[in-house]
Design an enzyme around this catalytic site. Structure first.
Site, PDB file in Angstrom:
ATOM      1  N   ASN A  12       0.799  -1.225   0.000  1.00  0.00           N
ATOM      2  CA  ASN A  12       0.000   0.000   0.000  1.00  0.00           C
ATOM      3  C   ASN A  12       0.829   1.272   0.000  1.00  0.00           C
ATOM      4  OD1 ASN A  12       0.463  -0.960   2.866  1.00  0.00           O
ATOM      5  ND2 ASN A  12      -0.251   1.136   3.264  1.00  0.00           N
ATOM      6  N   TYR A 175      17.907  -4.493  13.080  1.00  0.00           N
ATOM      7  CA  TYR A 175      17.445  -4.321  11.701  1.00  0.00           C
ATOM      8  C   TYR A 175      18.413  -4.988  10.727  1.00  0.00           C
ATOM      9  CZ  TYR A 175      16.247  -2.252   7.235  1.00  0.00           C
ATOM     10  OH  TYR A 175      15.912  -2.082   5.905  1.00  0.00           O
TER      11      TYR A 175
END
Length: 326
Positions: A12, A175
């Protein structure tokens, strides 16, 4: 061309949106599924993409990668939906080093960055492989930060998957490790699929480069801080030759799904369309196997839910070395 379904997680916004747009524009026979945590945002994006691409075959299904039950619900809903056969899964969604404020762990108790960036995608792809047609493709969006440059303050050492999952909170180290895990998962899945040549499914990893236009790094709600981080990220990208944007990288990511030239390529690492070597550490087969086996335990994935043979029937594993390196 026969109709094909492509699932893009996090489709999205940002890189995922541009990837979905490039795929939908290429041919109306592609049915693009935006797998999004927010169903309402996904539906808005699908409507805009339909208008932009003139491809009516764009839909949305809810997927929260921080919840293993949500991953299972997504796969069950997809199996019930009347869509063309599954061609590709683009594992794009992820969270940055800042994590999710107030949510250091997933609903299943693992550190959130590891849980979203790796574990959710691990379960998702394993559950979906049985639905994938011959010639199918899986792409994991990794990062060149799996192997940070020398001037970067973070150094990456693997340890064990269980220790990574048990870490107490987010951060740049976590991360970077999650992106290394994406590559391990790619290489191990590709290796396992090579033992089933009749399936003809390829698995590759993709580095999008430093994209300053996505807003992916949001360390705070303060606009000045966000701007400063984006500026530094852009400068670092320029210094190491990795500067890009979501449109260019999204197009290169989509090509791994749509271009015939990648149809037989598997177990490789691509930097925006160019095949390169990943870090030396990323080719450690023992680490990849540790991650795979631990991820099965942490995700609750049963052997009978996968398309793969049990570990006892698979070929042996060495601790290091890989013919793909270099």
């Amino acid at each position: 061309m026969e109709k094909k379904t492509v699932i893009v997680t996090g489709g999205n916004a940002g890189l995922g949106y541009q990837c979905a747009k490039s795929i939908a524009e290429r041919d109306r026979n592609y049915h693009v599924v935006l797998a999004c945590r927010s169903l309402s945002k996904g539906e808005v994006a699908a409507a805009v993409l339909t208008e932009e691409t003139k491809n009516p075959n764009i839909s949305t299904l809810r997927l929260d990668l921080a919840s293993l039950s949500s991953v299972r619900d997504f796969c069950a809903e997809f199996s019930r939906a009347e869509m063309p056969l599954l061609h590709s899964v683009v594992c794009n969604a992820g969270i940055s080093a800042g994590g999710v404020p107030g949510q250091p762990r997933t609903t299943d108790g693992v550190e959130t960055i590891f849980g979203v960036n790796h574990l959710g995608h691990f379960l998702l792809t394993n559950l979906l492989l049985k639905h994938m047609k011959p010639g199918g493709r899986v792409v994991f969006v990794a990062s060149d930060l799996h192997n940070p440059p020398r001037f970067f303050p973070v150094k990456v050492n693997y340890g064990t998957a269980r220790s990574i999952a048990a870490r107490s909170g987010p951060g740049m180290q976590q991360y970077c490790l999650s992106k290394l895990c994406n590559i391990y998962c790619c290489y191990e899945m590709s290796r396992l699929l090579s033992e089933q040549p009749d399936r003809q499914i390829t698995v590759n990893a993709f580095n999008p480069g430093a994209m300053a236009d996505t807003g992916f790094i949001k360390p705070a709600e303060n606009v000045i801080v966000r701007f400063a981080v984006q500026a530094v990220g852009g400068l670092m990208g320029a210094l190491i030759g990795k500067q890009s944007n979501s449109i260019e990288s999204g197009s290169a990511l989509a090509a791994l799904v749509t271009e015939a030239s990648y149809g037989a390529t598997t177990g490789r690492y691509f930097d925006r369309g160019v095949e390169v070597a990943s870090s030396a550490l990323s080719y450690d087969l023992g680490n990849a196997r540790d991650l795979w086996e631990t991820s099965m335990e942490l995700s609750g994935l049963k052997q009978e839910e996968t398309i793969f043979a049990s570990p006892g029937t698979q070929s042996g594993h060495r601790r290091s070395g890989c013919p793909q390196a270099g």
